[in-house]
Design a protein around this motif. Structure first.
Motif, PDB file in Angstrom:
ATOM      1  N   UNK A  54       0.817  -1.200   0.000  1.00  0.00           N
ATOM      2  CA  UNK A  54       0.000   0.000   0.000  1.00  0.00           C
ATOM      3  C   UNK A  54       0.857   1.260   0.000  1.00  0.00           C
ATOM      4  N   UNK A  55       1.972   1.228   0.727  1.00  0.00           N
ATOM      5  CA  UNK A  55       2.787   2.423   0.895  1.00  0.00           C
ATOM      6  C   UNK A  55       4.092   2.337   0.124  1.00  0.00           C
ATOM      7  N   UNK A  56       3.976   1.955  -1.128  1.00  0.00           N
ATOM      8  CA  UNK A  56       5.106   1.966  -2.054  1.00  0.00           C
ATOM      9  C   UNK A  56       4.521   1.858  -3.462  1.00  0.00           C
ATOM     10  N   UNK A  57       5.363   2.049  -4.450  1.00  0.00           N
ATOM     11  CA  UNK A  57       4.937   1.807  -5.830  1.00  0.00           C
ATOM     12  C   UNK A  57       5.229   0.357  -6.163  1.00  0.00           C
ATOM     13  N   UNK A  58       4.213  -0.463  -6.349  1.00  0.00           N
ATOM     14  CA  UNK A  58       4.457  -1.887  -6.581  1.00  0.00           C
ATOM     15  C   UNK A  58       5.000  -2.192  -7.966  1.00  0.00           C
ATOM     16  N   UNK A  59       4.936  -1.228  -8.875  1.00  0.00           N
ATOM     17  CA  UNK A  59       5.349  -1.458 -10.255  1.00  0.00           C
ATOM     18  C   UNK A  59       6.507  -0.530 -10.619  1.00  0.00           C
ATOM     19  N   UNK A  60       7.364  -0.947 -11.545  1.00  0.00           N
ATOM     20  CA  UNK A  60       8.451  -0.069 -11.996  1.00  0.00           C
ATOM     21  C   UNK A  60       7.909   1.178 -12.690  1.00  0.00           C
ATOM     22  N   UNK A  61       8.688   2.250 -12.676  1.00  0.00           N
ATOM     23  CA  UNK A  61       8.221   3.534 -13.206  1.00  0.00           C
ATOM     24  C   UNK A  61       7.953   3.490 -14.704  1.00  0.00           C
ATOM     25  N   UNK A  62       8.645   2.595 -15.426  1.00  0.00           N
ATOM     26  CA  UNK A  62       8.463   2.549 -16.880  1.00  0.00           C
ATOM     27  C   UNK A  62       7.380   1.563 -17.313  1.00  0.00           C
ATOM     28  N   UNK A  63       6.608   1.034 -16.357  1.00  0.00           N
ATOM     29  CA  UNK A  63       5.557   0.079 -16.701  1.00  0.00           C
ATOM     30  C   UNK A  63       4.423   0.789 -17.427  1.00  0.00           C
ATOM     31  N   UNK A  64       3.971   0.196 -18.528  1.00  0.00           N
ATOM     32  CA  UNK A  64       2.854   0.732 -19.302  1.00  0.00           C
ATOM     33  C   UNK A  64       1.830  -0.362 -19.539  1.00  0.00           C
ATOM     34  N   UNK A  65       0.684   0.013 -20.057  1.00  0.00           N
ATOM     35  CA  UNK A  65      -0.345  -0.969 -20.388  1.00  0.00           C
ATOM     36  C   UNK A  65       0.164  -1.959 -21.436  1.00  0.00           C
ATOM     37  N   UNK A  66       1.107  -1.524 -22.259  1.00  0.00           N
ATOM     38  CA  UNK A  66       1.628  -2.385 -23.329  1.00  0.00           C
ATOM     39  C   UNK A  66       2.506  -3.514 -22.784  1.00  0.00           C
ATOM     40  N   UNK A  67       3.217  -3.274 -21.682  1.00  0.00           N
ATOM     41  CA  UNK A  67       4.109  -4.325 -21.168  1.00  0.00           C
ATOM     42  C   UNK A  67       3.689  -4.862 -19.805  1.00  0.00           C
ATOM     43  N   UNK A  68       2.456  -4.521 -19.383  1.00  0.00           N
ATOM     44  CA  UNK A  68       2.028  -4.935 -18.055  1.00  0.00           C
ATOM     45  C   UNK A  68       1.828  -6.449 -17.953  1.00  0.00           C
ATOM     46  N   UNK A  69       1.417  -7.086 -19.046  1.00  0.00           N
ATOM     47  CA  UNK A  69       1.194  -8.536 -18.989  1.00  0.00           C
ATOM     48  C   UNK A  69       2.475  -9.272 -18.637  1.00  0.00           C
ATOM     49  N   UNK A  70       3.556  -8.920 -19.301  1.00  0.00           N
ATOM     50  CA  UNK A  70       4.844  -9.565 -19.026  1.00  0.00           C
ATOM     51  C   UNK A  70       5.276  -9.330 -17.584  1.00  0.00           C
ATOM     52  N   UNK A  71       5.076  -8.106 -17.086  1.00  0.00           N
ATOM     53  CA  UNK A  71       5.464  -7.785 -15.707  1.00  0.00           C
ATOM     54  C   UNK A  71       4.626  -8.585 -14.708  1.00  0.00           C
ATOM     55  N   UNK A  72       3.325  -8.662 -14.926  1.00  0.00           N
ATOM     56  CA  UNK A  72       2.462  -9.408 -14.017  1.00  0.00           C
ATOM     57  C   UNK A  72       2.826 -10.888 -13.978  1.00  0.00           C
ATOM     58  N   UNK A  73       3.122 -11.450 -15.142  1.00  0.00           N
ATOM     59  CA  UNK A  73       3.496 -12.866 -15.176  1.00  0.00           C
ATOM     60  C   UNK A  73       4.768 -13.107 -14.361  1.00  0.00           C
ATOM     61  N   UNK A  74       5.748 -12.221 -14.509  1.00  0.00           N
ATOM     62  CA  UNK A  74       6.984 -12.364 -13.736  1.00  0.00           C
ATOM     63  C   UNK A  74       6.724 -12.155 -12.246  1.00  0.00           C
ATOM     64  N   UNK A  75       5.765 -11.296 -11.952  1.00  0.00           N
ATOM     65  CA  UNK A  75       5.452 -10.973 -10.563  1.00  0.00           C
ATOM     66  C   UNK A  75       4.771 -12.128  -9.843  1.00  0.00           C
ATOM     67  N   UNK A  76       3.887 -12.837 -10.534  1.00  0.00           N
ATOM     68  CA  UNK A  76       3.053 -13.811  -9.830  1.00  0.00           C
ATOM     69  C   UNK A  76       3.482 -15.255 -10.024  1.00  0.00           C
ATOM     70  N   UNK A  77       4.189 -15.574 -11.116  1.00  0.00           N
ATOM     71  CA  UNK A  77       4.625 -16.961 -11.304  1.00  0.00           C
ATOM     72  C   UNK A  77       5.907 -17.190 -10.514  1.00  0.00           C
TER      73      UNK A  77
END
Length: 461
Positions: A214-237
């Motif tokens: 809640x009290x941080x940015x959970x995603x990198x600053x350069x994350x966009x809707x175009x590359x969010x799928x790849x980031x989420x997969x790395x985050x949760x798998x």
């Protein structure tokens, strides 16, 4: 008919029946195997679901879940306030929540070297509750208790140091599995090692879970809707999770392929969040999935001995977060400012994530300033390794390494015939890969197979 209202981030899960065949939901189990938790409302069974967070749900007279309507939706509506005002509002809200949750009871406070429990520790020093604090560290691991003890000493709290020893899992595995409702693998729940110590305590546990999201940015600053799928997969798998999920998918002859199905399920959740700011949207995604289907599962272990509260899970905290600028939330700024304002002495104590620096000096945790510490720390680990004291960093190392642990592990995996749910060939393949190829890579698949084996033996066979 009856209605059940769920919190924005529930501290427990509410299971309900739906009109569907009583069959294994093998697709859901594959996602579980890959990530360590079920997604959305999934469970092991097609006719059993978990109520979604932030909803009002209708249950019919036969106990079936028939309708769900949201009463809360995550949003990003930053108010035009200064950073100092945001910190002041957080301080007032956090103190209010902490006081309401603990009332006048003794606070049982797990302390770590991080910021979330440290923030709670300072809050209760202002509220007047008696506090019994404690910490636990791995046997032959980093002594997290060193930092926790210093925090307790500065605030005048009673303190108890506990050690998580090897092999604690095996005489508690069935009890632990039921407490977690088989909703995740077992080797991360280190508090189970000291549950008997918890039974000797008397008070209310106040847990700092989810404050770091809640009290941080959970995603990198350069994350966009175009590359969010790849980031989420790395985050949760989890490492090795995709290989296990695909192996189960193939073994169970499920139509299609696993990864397209997982991507589809992730997209379904992501697309329901009406937020344009990608960082705020990522926080909302994780808070409505991982927090409610994985992070809160461990609460049951504490709750088996004493009441449990979690201030960061309070509905008011979620509402507060939705109105705060992402720039203020990034890099733990609000919590750091709170600690500096309310207890400069506690802020001067080492921050474990930035060791050996504290909240005033952590900006120096970069080369060349941190090289002396890194060199000394590495030399200590090498020496301890040569002395037969390997540095323990992960829970599975205490459960899977060594002859006695290996015997117990094999007994649970191969002691009974789990075919066709978990064929011996599949179990043997991942067990052998762990033993001969890469322990780090295959520790998660092995742990998940252990969880699935215990669930099947206790709940199905």
């Amino acid at each position: 008919m009856k209605q059940i209202k769920t919190s924005v981030i529930p501290t427990n899960q509410t299971y309900v029946k739906v009109r569907a065949p009583h069959e294994l939901d093998k697709k859901a189990i594959c996602i579980f195997a890959a990530t360590s938790y079920f997604l959305g409302t999934d469970t092991y069974w097609k006719d059993e679901k978990v109520l979604p967070p932030g909803t009002i749900n209708t249950i019919d007279d036969k106990g079936n879940w028939v309708d769900s309507q949201p009463w809360f939706k995550w949003h990003y509506s930053p108010r035009d306030i200064s950073f100092d005002q945001a910190v002041n509002e957080f301080t007032e809200l956090f103190h209010t929540i902490c006081k309401e949750q603990a009332s006048n009871d003794t606070v049982l406070l797990p302390l770590s070297g991080g910021l979330d429990s440290r923030t709670q520790a300072v809050a209760y020093s202002k509220l007047g509750n008696p506090v019994l604090s404690y910490s636990y560290s791995f046997h032959n691991g980093y002594k997290e208790g060193i930092i926790a003890k210093k925090i307790a000493e500065v605030l005048g709290y009673k303190y108890n140091d506990m050690t998580i020893r090897e092999g604690y899992l095996w005489d508690k595995v069935d009890q632990l599995a039921k407490l977690l409702n088989y909703g995740t693998e077992f080797t991360h729940a280190r508090q189970m090692a000291v549950i008997e110590e918890f039974r000797k305590m008397d008070g209310v546990f106040t847990l700092g879970h989810w404050g770091d999201v809640l009290f941080d940015s959970p995603a990198p600053k350069d994350l966009t809707e175009e590359n969010v799928e790849e980031w989420l997969l790395k985050k949760i798998i989890v490492k090795g999770g995709q290989e296990l999920a695909e192996a189960l998918w193939k073994e169970w002859e499920i139509e299609g392929e696993f990864m397209p199905y997982l991507k589809q399920r992730i997209k379904e959740v992501w697309d329901t969040i009406p937020i344009e700011n990608v960082s705020a949207k990522a926080r909302a995604y994780l808070s409505s999935t991982r927090a409610v289907r994985w992070t809160n599962l461990g609460f049951a272990i504490f709750e088996a001995t004493n009441p449990v509260q979690a201030p960061y899970y309070d509905d008011r905290m979620a509402a507060f977060i939705c109105g705060i600028n992402e720039e203020y939330l990034a890099d733990r700024k609000i919590q750091i400012a709170y600690l500096k304002n309310e207890s400069p002495e506690v802020a001067k104590i080492i921050w474990q994530a930035q060791k050996p620096y504290n909240l005033y000096t952590f900006q120096k945790n970069k080369s060349p300033y941190n090289l002396p510490y890194q060199i000394v720390d590495k030399v200590k680990r090498v020496i301890n390794g040569k002395l037969g004291k390997p540095f323990i960093q992960r829970n599975w190392e205490l459960q899977f390494l060594g002859m006695e642990n290996d015997e117990k592990l094999q007994e649970h995996l191969f002691g009974e015939n789990l075919h066709p749910f978990l064929p011996k060939e599949l179990l043997a393949r991942f067990y052998n890969n762990f033993k001969t190829k890469n322990m780090v890579e295959y520790s998660h698949p092995l742990s998940m197979l252990l969880a699935l084996a215990v669930w099947y033996k206790n709940e199905v066979k």
